[in-house]
Design an enzyme around this catalytic site. Structure first.
Site, mmCIF file in Angstrom:
data_model
loop_
_atom_site.group_PDB
_atom_site.id
_atom_site.type_symbol
_atom_site.label_atom_id
_atom_site.label_comp_id
_atom_site.label_asym_id
_atom_site.label_seq_id
_atom_site.Cartn_x
_atom_site.Cartn_y
_atom_site.Cartn_z
ATOM 1 N N CYS A 67 38.991 57.914 33.211
ATOM 2 C CA CYS A 67 40.454 57.887 33.199
ATOM 3 C C CYS A 67 40.972 59.147 32.524
ATOM 4 O O CYS A 67 40.527 59.492 31.418
ATOM 5 C CB CYS A 67 40.960 56.651 32.461
ATOM 6 N N ARG A 119 34.033 42.058 52.369
ATOM 7 C CA ARG A 119 32.704 42.485 52.778
ATOM 8 C C ARG A 119 32.106 41.499 53.798
ATOM 9 O O ARG A 119 32.775 41.109 54.745
ATOM 10 C CB ARG A 119 31.806 42.679 51.558
ATOM 11 N N LYS A 147 37.615 35.330 45.464
ATOM 12 C CA LYS A 147 38.519 36.417 45.824
ATOM 13 C C LYS A 147 38.947 36.220 47.268
ATOM 14 O O LYS A 147 38.140 36.315 48.195
ATOM 15 C CB LYS A 147 37.855 37.780 45.667
ATOM 16 N N GLY A 167 43.404 46.310 36.236
ATOM 17 C CA GLY A 167 42.238 47.162 36.433
ATOM 18 C C GLY A 167 42.430 48.524 35.807
ATOM 19 O O GLY A 167 41.987 48.798 34.689
ATOM 20 N N ARG A 168 43.146 49.396 36.507
ATOM 21 C CA ARG A 168 43.386 50.749 36.010
ATOM 22 C C ARG A 168 44.122 50.741 34.671
ATOM 23 O O ARG A 168 43.904 51.616 33.830
ATOM 24 C CB ARG A 168 44.163 51.551 37.057
ATOM 25 N N GLN A 202 30.878 39.014 40.415
ATOM 26 C CA GLN A 202 31.397 38.888 41.779
ATOM 27 C C GLN A 202 30.216 38.936 42.762
ATOM 28 O O GLN A 202 29.625 39.978 43.004
ATOM 29 C CB GLN A 202 32.395 40.012 42.082
ATOM 30 N N ARG A 207 48.888 46.846 41.563
ATOM 31 C CA ARG A 207 49.835 47.755 40.909
ATOM 32 C C ARG A 207 50.736 47.018 39.902
ATOM 33 O O ARG A 207 51.958 47.138 39.919
ATOM 34 C CB ARG A 207 50.665 48.499 41.956
ATOM 35 N N CYS A 258 47.465 57.942 38.893
ATOM 36 C CA CYS A 258 47.129 59.238 39.484
ATOM 37 C C CYS A 258 45.868 59.147 40.336
ATOM 38 O O CYS A 258 45.657 59.956 41.249
ATOM 39 C CB CYS A 258 46.947 60.296 38.398
ATOM 40 N N CYS A 292 48.920 53.186 32.532
ATOM 41 C CA CYS A 292 48.344 53.912 33.663
ATOM 42 C C CYS A 292 49.464 54.551 34.481
ATOM 43 O O CYS A 292 50.503 53.952 34.717
ATOM 44 C CB CYS A 292 47.557 52.934 34.535
#
Length: 417
Positions: free
Chosen positions: A363, A167, A214, A320-321, A96, A298, A347, A344
């Site tokens: 994690c 950014r 992105k 991702g998570r 990226q 999510r 949290c 996941c």
């Protein structure tokens, strides 16, 4: 299953529809090079079956930001080693490409002199004003450095360049952050000018490389307030997506716009944001272009991902998570029913909390995360079944049963070992 079907993206083919999106990990060496910890982390994800991995925030300059960097030829070898390792598993590597919204050279000079007070003041000032103050000459220099970075990435065998549309790039696109009155400010065509210059630069320095973009979207909260500052509102984002496709971009990665000062806006914790919260925005982008579109926000279960693809929201799912919690997510999906994926729970304790506290990514559900191949959890050789009774903080084991008269005060826990 749609998630396991291959897809053509530009000149490359992804073996399935699951990607690891750009995330700050803290695994890189002090100079931003890919060291052992970073290498092992991404290799483990590839081994688990992911089709496409993006290294987040790869800088073409030596920034103070704790992110990967590719600003000199001596770093090419480490990236090539990583690319080769991922290719063994038919996993494509993307970087990226980004530039922070501050004067890198001026800040580096203050740090070199050890003037930390002035450096902090400069950084704070730039975060508020750099987008309006950066000169056209400086922007052209940044483009040259980005081009050199892209050339190094191509030499290293990197498959994809993802433009970080947040950014610096996204701030220039933004009606909220950009107050310029020159050719980079004001009307839509001016605000997107630098972003298109970045795409053009990539094509000049590596004509054959696949380009991902992105595209950060400034969303609307239930109370009508805006969420995010860098990037574009959905109406302009849809318009820009069409222009990106015409400019030769091969894929668009839709995400929540950042620059809010609140990491929960882009990486929400449990109960704070609906599942797949970017779906309605992503679908509008998907319907506007013919190139593949990836989604994040999510997305937890395979059912979530399948529904997004089936409903025409996107073509590729960014986990991702979820992949931090279980790097074998794809392998288990391929194995079919009966293979339990460790999901996941959002949290944010091991991941975003660690990054905000200047620690490396981890994690709480995966003890190997951050220690891949060094810390390996294996099944117990001798399996036992144990029933534990916890009474007033005292543990009883079979066959030492507590007295019947104390049963009302018991809290029963059953644990399989």
């Amino acid at each position: 299953m749609n998630l396991l079907e291959p897809i053509q993206v530009g000149k490359i083919t992804l073996k399935n529809r699951i990607m690891f999106p750009p995330m700050t990990t803290g695994y890189e060496e002090r100079d931003g090079s890919i060291g052992t910890q970073s290498f092992n982390f991404y290799k483990r994800l590839a081994e688990g079956g992911v089709a496409y991995i993006v290294l987040g925030d790869v800088a073409p300059v030596n920034t103070v930001s704790p992110t990967p960097k590719l600003f000199h030829d001596g770093q090419i070898e480490a990236y090539q080693k990583l690319a080769d390792a991922l290719h063994v598993y038919d996993c494509k590597l993307g970087i990226q490409l980004f530039h922070p919204e501050y004067d890198v050279d001026a800040l580096a000079e203050l740090f070199r002199k050890g003037d930390m007070q002035a450096a902090r003041a400069k950084l704070h000032h730039d975060m508020l004003h750099y987008i309006d103050e950066v000169t056209e000459e400086q922007l052209n220099t940044i483009l040259e450095k980005m081009g050199d970075c892209v050339k190094r990435a191509y030499q290293a065998g990197v498959d994809v360049i993802e433009v970080h549309g947040d950014r610096l790039v996204g701030s220039l696109c933004s009606t909220i952050l950009n107050h310029r009155n020159d050719q980079y400010g004001g009307v839509f065509e001016n605000r997107i000018r630098f972003a298109l210059d970045v795409v053009k630069t990539i094509k000049e320095y590596a004509p054959d490389i696949c380009i991902d973009y992105k595209l950060p979207v400034v969303t609307v909260n239930p109370d009508g307030t805006l969420r995010g500052k860098g990037g574009l509102l959905i109406e302009e984002a849809v318009k820009f997506a069409k222009i990106l496709e015409e400019a030769g971009v091969d894929m668009i990665h839709v995400g929540q716009a950042n620059h809010t000062g609140n990491m929960n806006d882009t990486i929400p914790a449990m109960g704070t944001t609906p599942y797949s919260f970017m779906a309605s925005y992503t679908k509008q982008i998907k319907e506007a272009v013919a190139i593949p579109v990836s989604a994040v926000g999510r997305i937890i279960t395979p059912e979530n991902g399948e529904a997004l693809i089936e409903n025409g929201v996107c073509d590729i799912i960014g986990l991702g998570r979820s992949l931090l919690a279980d790097p074998d997510y794809v392998k288990k999906l391929e194995a079919g029913e009966g293979t339990r994926i460790r999901h996941c729970m959002m949290c944010n304790k091991g991941c975003t909390d660690s990054i905000q506290n200047r620690k490396f990514l981890s994690c709480v559900l995966n003890a190997e995360n951050g220690y891949e191949y060094d810390r390996v959890i294996t099944p117990a050789t001798d399996k036992k079944k144990l029933l534990l009774w916890v009474v007033d903080q005292q543990v009883w084991k079979l066959p030492e049963w507590p007295k019947q008269k104390d049963m009302m005060s018991f809290y029963l826990k059953k644990k399989q070992l």
